[in-house]
Design a protein around this motif. Sequence first.
Motif, short mmCIF file in Angstrom:
data_model
loop_
_atom_site.label_atom_id
_atom_site.label_comp_id
_atom_site.label_asym_id
_atom_site.label_seq_id
_atom_site.Cartn_x
_atom_site.Cartn_y
_atom_site.Cartn_z
N UNK A 168 0.84 -1.20 0.00
CA UNK A 168 0.00 0.00 0.00
C UNK A 168 0.88 1.25 0.00
N UNK A 169 1.92 1.24 0.83
CA UNK A 169 2.82 2.39 0.90
C UNK A 169 3.57 2.59 -0.42
N UNK A 170 3.86 1.49 -1.10
CA UNK A 170 4.54 1.58 -2.39
C UNK A 170 3.67 2.30 -3.42
N UNK A 171 2.39 1.95 -3.45
CA UNK A 171 1.47 2.62 -4.39
C UNK A 171 1.36 4.10 -4.05
N UNK A 172 1.23 4.42 -2.77
CA UNK A 172 1.14 5.82 -2.35
C UNK A 172 2.41 6.58 -2.74
N UNK A 173 3.56 5.95 -2.51
CA UNK A 173 4.84 6.59 -2.78
C UNK A 173 4.99 6.92 -4.26
N UNK A 174 4.72 5.95 -5.12
CA UNK A 174 4.99 6.16 -6.54
C UNK A 174 3.87 6.91 -7.26
N UNK A 175 2.67 6.84 -6.72
CA UNK A 175 1.60 7.68 -7.27
C UNK A 175 1.92 9.15 -7.00
N UNK A 176 2.40 9.42 -5.80
CA UNK A 176 2.81 10.79 -5.47
C UNK A 176 4.00 11.23 -6.32
N UNK A 177 4.87 10.27 -6.65
CA UNK A 177 6.03 10.59 -7.49
C UNK A 177 5.59 11.02 -8.89
N UNK A 178 4.54 10.36 -9.40
CA UNK A 178 3.98 10.75 -10.71
C UNK A 178 3.47 12.18 -10.65
#
Length: 245
Positions: free
Chosen positions: A21-31
């Motif tokens: 879940x944290x991975x999705x949050x991290x990389x979505x924010x990176x986009x």
Amino acid sequence: MAASAELFCDLIASHSGRDKVMKVLCYTAKVLSTPNSTIKIDNAKKFYIFSSRISQARATLRLVDDLPTILYALEYGLGRHEKNRFDALLGVLTNIVDILFFPVDKICWLSDHNILQLDETKKSKWDVINSVFWSLSVFLNLSRVLRDYHEKHIAGALLMKERAVGNVTNDDAEMARKRYEQQRIMESITVLRMSLDLVHAVSSLPKGYLWGGEIKSWKVGVIGSLSGLLGIYQYVVKIKKSKKH
């Protein structure tokens, strides 16, 4: 709604599920951290900070991941249970790389938080070593998954052949076919997810090494987000199956 909330709680109840879940949050924010016509610079900076903090949190949680990895490697041993020596060699090499990754990752973490004082040159070298071990680990794991996927595909083809010549009953063959199709779908997702992880890992290498440093930040974010979403989907399917049994 209640069922979805319960499923989400089951997902984040484990370290592995929470990390996805944290991975999705991290990389979505990176986009979203790349300014464009719809994202203002100030908002992009906020997304960048959010992505950076989540990434640091994931790195902090990895500090305790080495012990389970070491115990798994000890249980695996020299891979005597594998079907052939090549699979055993792949397994042993993967375990060695995974074990070596964690102390390097710790050094990078200590340096990032100024607990271990390193100059920029040394810090950069440790970051490169970290990326190399990460890339090797993903590559070796993907190689193992691909070999297993190929073997199961052959087994599935043999099953269909036996059914055609009547060596198994139609009911048994149909049940086996459904199980095989379900497994093949999940394994195909695993191959895709790990392929995305390999692209991501190699992109963190310095320029001049394969495609290292060649992929734009927002594209890395897309790759990481897709990998995370696929991982969540597989984890949710696993949870649902365990509840049925």
